[in-house]
Write an enzyme that holds these catalytic residues in place. Structure first.
Site, PDB file in Angstrom:
ATOM      1  N   ASP A  69      -2.330   0.175   2.611  1.00 28.83           N
ATOM      2  CA  ASP A  69      -1.575   1.198   3.334  1.00 28.83           C
ATOM      3  C   ASP A  69      -1.307   2.462   2.755  1.00 28.83           C
ATOM      4  O   ASP A  69      -0.290   3.112   2.801  1.00 28.83           O
ATOM      5  CB  ASP A  69       0.002   0.437   3.445  1.00 28.83           C
TER       6      ASP A  69
ATOM      7  N   LYS B 275      -5.435   4.878   4.793  1.00 31.59           N
ATOM      8  CA  LYS B 275      -7.068   5.198   4.935  1.00 31.59           C
ATOM      9  C   LYS B 275      -7.504   5.391   6.084  1.00 31.59           C
ATOM     10  O   LYS B 275      -8.203   6.168   6.523  1.00 31.59           O
ATOM     11  CB  LYS B 275      -7.543   3.691   4.349  1.00 31.59           C
TER      12      LYS B 275
ATOM     13  N   GLY C  98      -4.383  -3.277   8.535  1.00 39.21           N
ATOM     14  CA  GLY C  98      -3.702  -2.461   9.525  1.00 39.21           C
ATOM     15  C   GLY C  98      -3.877  -1.155   9.432  1.00 39.21           C
ATOM     16  O   GLY C  98      -2.976  -0.710   8.467  1.00 39.21           O
ATOM     17  N   HIS C  99      -4.664  -0.452   9.888  1.00 34.89           N
ATOM     18  CA  HIS C  99      -5.085   0.946   9.907  1.00 34.89           C
ATOM     19  C   HIS C  99      -4.382   1.984  10.937  1.00 34.89           C
ATOM     20  O   HIS C  99      -4.783   1.734  11.856  1.00 34.89           O
ATOM     21  CB  HIS C  99      -6.343   1.165   9.695  1.00 34.89           C
TER      22      HIS C  99
ATOM     23  N   GLN D 122      -7.731  -2.868   2.729  1.00 35.79           N
ATOM     24  CA  GLN D 122      -7.070  -3.199   1.514  1.00 35.79           C
ATOM     25  C   GLN D 122      -7.165  -2.201   0.554  1.00 35.79           C
ATOM     26  O   GLN D 122      -7.274  -1.191   0.778  1.00 35.79           O
ATOM     27  CB  GLN D 122      -7.436  -4.778   0.932  1.00 35.79           C
TER      28      GLN D 122
HETATM   29  P1  GDP Z   1      -3.977   2.056   5.971  1.00 37.39           P
HETATM   30  O1  GDP Z   1      -3.765   0.744   5.892  1.00 37.39           O
HETATM   31  O2  GDP Z   1      -4.304   2.644   4.397  1.00 37.39           O
HETATM   32  O3  GDP Z   1      -4.785   2.575   6.979  1.00 37.39           O
HETATM   33  O4  GDP Z   1      -2.416   2.853   6.008  1.00 37.39           O
HETATM   34  P2  GDP Z   1      -1.300   2.141   7.105  1.00 37.39           P
HETATM   35  O5  GDP Z   1      -1.664   2.776   8.383  1.00 37.39           O
HETATM   36  O6  GDP Z   1      -1.282   0.765   6.852  1.00 37.39           O
HETATM   37  O7  GDP Z   1       0.060   3.056   6.589  1.00 37.39           O
HETATM   38  C1  GDP Z   1       0.203   4.007   6.336  1.00 37.39           C
HETATM   39  C2  GDP Z   1       1.416   4.596   6.940  1.00 37.39           C
HETATM   40  O8  GDP Z   1       1.629   5.824   6.687  1.00 37.39           O
HETATM   41  C3  GDP Z   1       1.118   4.566   8.603  1.00 37.39           C
HETATM   42  O9  GDP Z   1       2.350   4.562   9.016  1.00 37.39           O
HETATM   43  C4  GDP Z   1       0.781   6.180   8.600  1.00 37.39           C
HETATM   44  O10 GDP Z   1       0.920   6.848  10.034  1.00 37.39           O
HETATM   45  C5  GDP Z   1       1.846   6.969   7.671  1.00 37.39           C
HETATM   46  N1  GDP Z   1       1.124   8.087   7.119  1.00 37.39           N
HETATM   47  C6  GDP Z   1      -0.166   8.474   6.580  1.00 37.39           C
HETATM   48  N2  GDP Z   1      -0.166   9.530   6.212  1.00 37.39           N
HETATM   49  C7  GDP Z   1       0.860  10.010   6.152  1.00 37.39           C
HETATM   50  C8  GDP Z   1       1.803  11.338   5.547  1.00 37.39           C
HETATM   51  O11 GDP Z   1       1.088  12.273   5.131  1.00 37.39           O
HETATM   52  N3  GDP Z   1       3.021  11.523   5.917  1.00 37.39           N
HETATM   53  C9  GDP Z   1       3.810  10.575   6.553  1.00 37.39           C
HETATM   54  N4  GDP Z   1       5.266  10.655   6.596  1.00 37.39           N
HETATM   55  N5  GDP Z   1       3.456   9.408   7.227  1.00 37.39           N
HETATM   56  C10 GDP Z   1       1.891   9.168   6.841  1.00 37.39           C
HETATM   57  P1  IMO Z   2      -4.756  -2.373   4.667  1.00 40.40           P
HETATM   58  O1  IMO Z   2      -6.280  -2.256   4.996  1.00 40.40           O
HETATM   59  C1  IMO Z   2      -1.689  -4.100   2.562  1.00 40.40           C
HETATM   60  C2  IMO Z   2      -2.072  -8.060   0.871  1.00 40.40           C
HETATM   61  C3  IMO Z   2      -1.190  -9.310   1.635  1.00 40.40           C
HETATM   62  C4  IMO Z   2      -1.019 -10.047   0.394  1.00 40.40           C
HETATM   63  C5  IMO Z   2      -2.287 -10.234  -0.282  1.00 40.40           C
HETATM   64  C6  IMO Z   2      -3.265 -11.440   0.342  1.00 40.40           C
HETATM   65  O2  IMO Z   2      -4.006  -2.043   5.795  1.00 40.40           O
HETATM   66  O3  IMO Z   2      -4.272  -1.296   3.530  1.00 40.40           O
HETATM   67  P2  IMO Z   2      -4.487 -11.897   2.585  1.00 40.40           P
HETATM   68  O4  IMO Z   2      -3.975 -12.105   3.914  1.00 40.40           O
HETATM   69  O5  IMO Z   2      -5.449 -10.705   2.432  1.00 40.40           O
HETATM   70  O6  IMO Z   2      -4.947 -13.354   1.763  1.00 40.40           O
HETATM   71  O7  IMO Z   2      -3.328 -11.471   1.600  1.00 40.40           O
HETATM   72  O8  IMO Z   2      -2.847  -8.885   0.293  1.00 40.40           O
HETATM   73  N1  IMO Z   2      -2.941  -7.403   1.878  1.00 40.40           N
HETATM   74  C7  IMO Z   2      -2.611  -6.166   2.269  1.00 40.40           C
HETATM   75  N2  IMO Z   2      -1.507  -5.514   1.895  1.00 40.40           N
HETATM   76  N3  IMO Z   2      -2.613  -3.705   3.018  1.00 40.40           N
HETATM   77  C8  IMO Z   2      -3.449  -4.295   3.491  1.00 40.40           C
HETATM   78  O9  IMO Z   2      -4.647  -3.989   4.149  1.00 40.40           O
HETATM   79  C9  IMO Z   2      -3.486  -5.602   3.056  1.00 40.40           C
HETATM   80  N4  IMO Z   2      -4.398  -6.488   3.189  1.00 40.40           N
HETATM   81  C10 IMO Z   2      -3.955  -7.776   2.508  1.00 40.40           C
HETATM   82  O10 IMO Z   2       0.188  -8.660   1.942  1.00 40.40           O
HETATM   83  O11 IMO Z   2      -0.013  -9.467  -0.580  1.00 40.40           O
HETATM   84 MG    MG Z   3      -2.401  -0.791   6.595  1.00 40.82          MG
END
Ligand code: GDP
Ligand code: IMO
Ligand code: MG
Length: 424
Positions: A13, A16, A40-41, A223
């Site tokens: 998270d 990416k 979850g991107h 991840q």
């Molecule tokens: P990913 O799994 O690595 O793609 O990241 P996620 O989407 O799960 O989580 C990143 C969160 O941070 C999302 O809610 C994005 O909209 C938010 N986000 C990303 N970059 C920024 C930033 O520079 N500032 C703020 N405030 N939010 C951001």
């Molecule tokens: P993105 O791509 C954050 C975490 C789960 C748990 C561990 C194992 O959005 O960054 P699993 O269901 O994979 O067997 O769970 O990994 N986890 C993540 N945490 N972002 C993710 O993906 C994750 N994918 C798995 O919360 O701790």
């Molecule tokens: Mg994510």
């Protein structure tokens, strides 16, 4: 060679998806190479938020080829829903292809994930309960069903029969739950097969040809480093290898092609699920970071645990992933805290250490050594270039570069695609 890889350097998270969407503009191919719909991107386009779980985050750019590689595990129901949703928003999926060698997540994987978590009790991993672990276990155990098997009806029926015989024994005799119905699974999954058949290709061959034609290929990590089976905080990890090296296996290319590896990090740290977290702020500071950064899981909605940025982790991630640049997010969020801490090393049994220990027992005894920084403001209407950033923010970024030994190339000051500063 024109291959870029984007990986997470913390516990996922990091943002990416946002950077892949941005880098996709100059790429011809965008490839997911590991994980499944545990990812979850988030991508925000003009205030509209999209959450992708299996579709590559290049899908919003017309004409780009999006691939889901052999290293992934695919829940066909989730993928089909995602395709339908994105189509209903006006985005095309004509250039989406999925690997014939990717593995299929089956209903018994999802059920086993849940039952095993319950069985572990206080020692649970905190998985996303999407069946990811059990699907990768079956892959290694040679019970797995691949996409190429799913679309060959006779092969699929035979494989499900064998699998279900075994899984139902475990479900009924070990976990004391009802067996799953063979007929229901077969009829449900054959309807998915019909829908997905046209998307199935040898994606490794597609990438190979692209590279031969000097096309730009972008690999999308899911991840992150500290959820990696080998290098993460085992056993509190996922069941695959999200690190850069796995593009070769999960994408099906030789190791000679990769030339740029972007490590994405947040200006602080967050984690969903269980496991150690040395700089965690299980207090009002952590609550403040969560509120300011809207830190709730994109996949499960769980509140994320929050804490200070840990450069012992980022340095380790840099070494193992072969990072060539850093892309840092949430500079806007962190600046609002006023007083900021940055972990530059640990103290373990009275000694300063700079390497991340493998032993969770040792890790739990590590006390972060912090440096202090003052906050900053990031007014998005005024900050358009690196030079426009507040001096305090620049000081923080420079210190990160100094300690990790890598340049920060991209800085995020908001959720939107537009809220990104290119440093060089
Ligand atoms: P990913 O799994 O690595 O793609 O990241 P996620 O989407 O799960 O989580 C990143 C969160 O941070 C999302 O809610 C994005 O909209 C938010 N986000 C990303 N970059 C920024 C930033 O520079 N500032 C703020 N405030 N939010 C951001
Ligand atoms: P993105 O791509 C954050 C975490 C789960 C748990 C561990 C194992 O959005 O960054 P699993 O269901 O994979 O067997 O769970 O990994 N986890 C993540 N945490 N972002 C993710 O993906 C994750 N994918 C798995 O919360 O701790
Ligand atoms: Mg994510």
């Amino acid at each position: 060679m024109p291959v870029k890889v984007v990986v997470g350097t913390q516990w996922g998270d990091e943002g990416k998806g946002k950077y892949i969407d941005i880098l996709a503009k100059d790429s011809d191919y965008i490839v997911r190479f590991s994980g499944g719909n545990n990812a979850g991107h988030t991508i925000v386009l003009k205030d509209k938020k999209y959450a992708l779980h299996l579709l590559p985050s290049g899908i919003f750019h017309e004409g780009k080829i999006c691939l889901i590689g052999n290293g992934t595990v695919i829940d066909p129901k989730v993928l089909i829903n995602e395709i339908k949703n994105i189509n209903s928003e006006g985005y095309k999926t004509d250039n989406l292809f999925i690997s014939d060698r990717a593995h299929v997540i089956m209903p018994y994987h999802i059920l086993m994930d849940e039952l095993q978590e319950k069985f572990r009790g206080d020692n649970c991993i905190g998985t996303t309960k999407r069946g990811i672990g059990p699907a990768y276990v079956d892959k290694a155990d040679r019970y797995g069903i691949r996409i190429c098997d799913l679309i060959e009806e006779d092969v699929f029926v035979e494989k499900v029969k064998l699998n279900l015989q075994f899984k139902n024994e475990i479900l009924t005799k070990v976990f004391n739950v009802s067996p799953l119905s063979l007929d229901e699974i077969i009829s449900e999954y054959l309807s998915y097969a019909k829908y997905l058949k046209g998307f199935v290709r040898d994606t490794s061959e597609i990438v190979f040809k692209a590279l031969k034609n000097n096309k730009n290929v972008l690999f999308e990590g899911a991840q992150a480093m500290f959820l990696d089976m080998d290098f993460g905080t085992y056993p509190y990890v996922t069941s695959s290898n999200p690190i850069g090296g796995n593009v070769c296996i999960g994408g099906g290319i030789g190791p000679i092609y990769v030339d740029q590896v972007f490590g994405v990090l947040k200006a602080y740290t967050s984690r969903v699920g269980e496991g150690p977290f040395p700089t965690e702020q299980n207090n009002s500071t952590g609550d403040m970071i969560r509120d300011l950064g809207s830190e709730y899981g994109t996949t499960t909605g769980r509140p994320r645990r929050c804490g200070w940025l840990d450069l012992v982790m980022i340095k380790f991630a840099s070494r193992v992933n072969g990072l060539t640049a850093l892309a840092i997010n949430h500079i806007d969020t962190l600046g609002k805290l006023g007083k900021i801490k940055l972990c530059i090393a640990y103290e373990l049994d009275g000694k300063r250490i700079e390497e991340f220990p493998a032993s969770l027992k040792k890790l739990s005894k590590c006390k972060p050594i912090y440096e202090d920084f003052d906050g900053w403001e990031t007014d998005k209407t005024k900050v358009k270039t690196y030079e426009d950033l507040d001096e305090n923010a620049k000081k923080y970024l420079r210190r990160i570069e100094e300690i990790v030994g890598i340049k920060v190339k991209l800085v995020g000051i908001g959720k939107d695609r537009e809220d990104t500063i290119s440093v060089y």
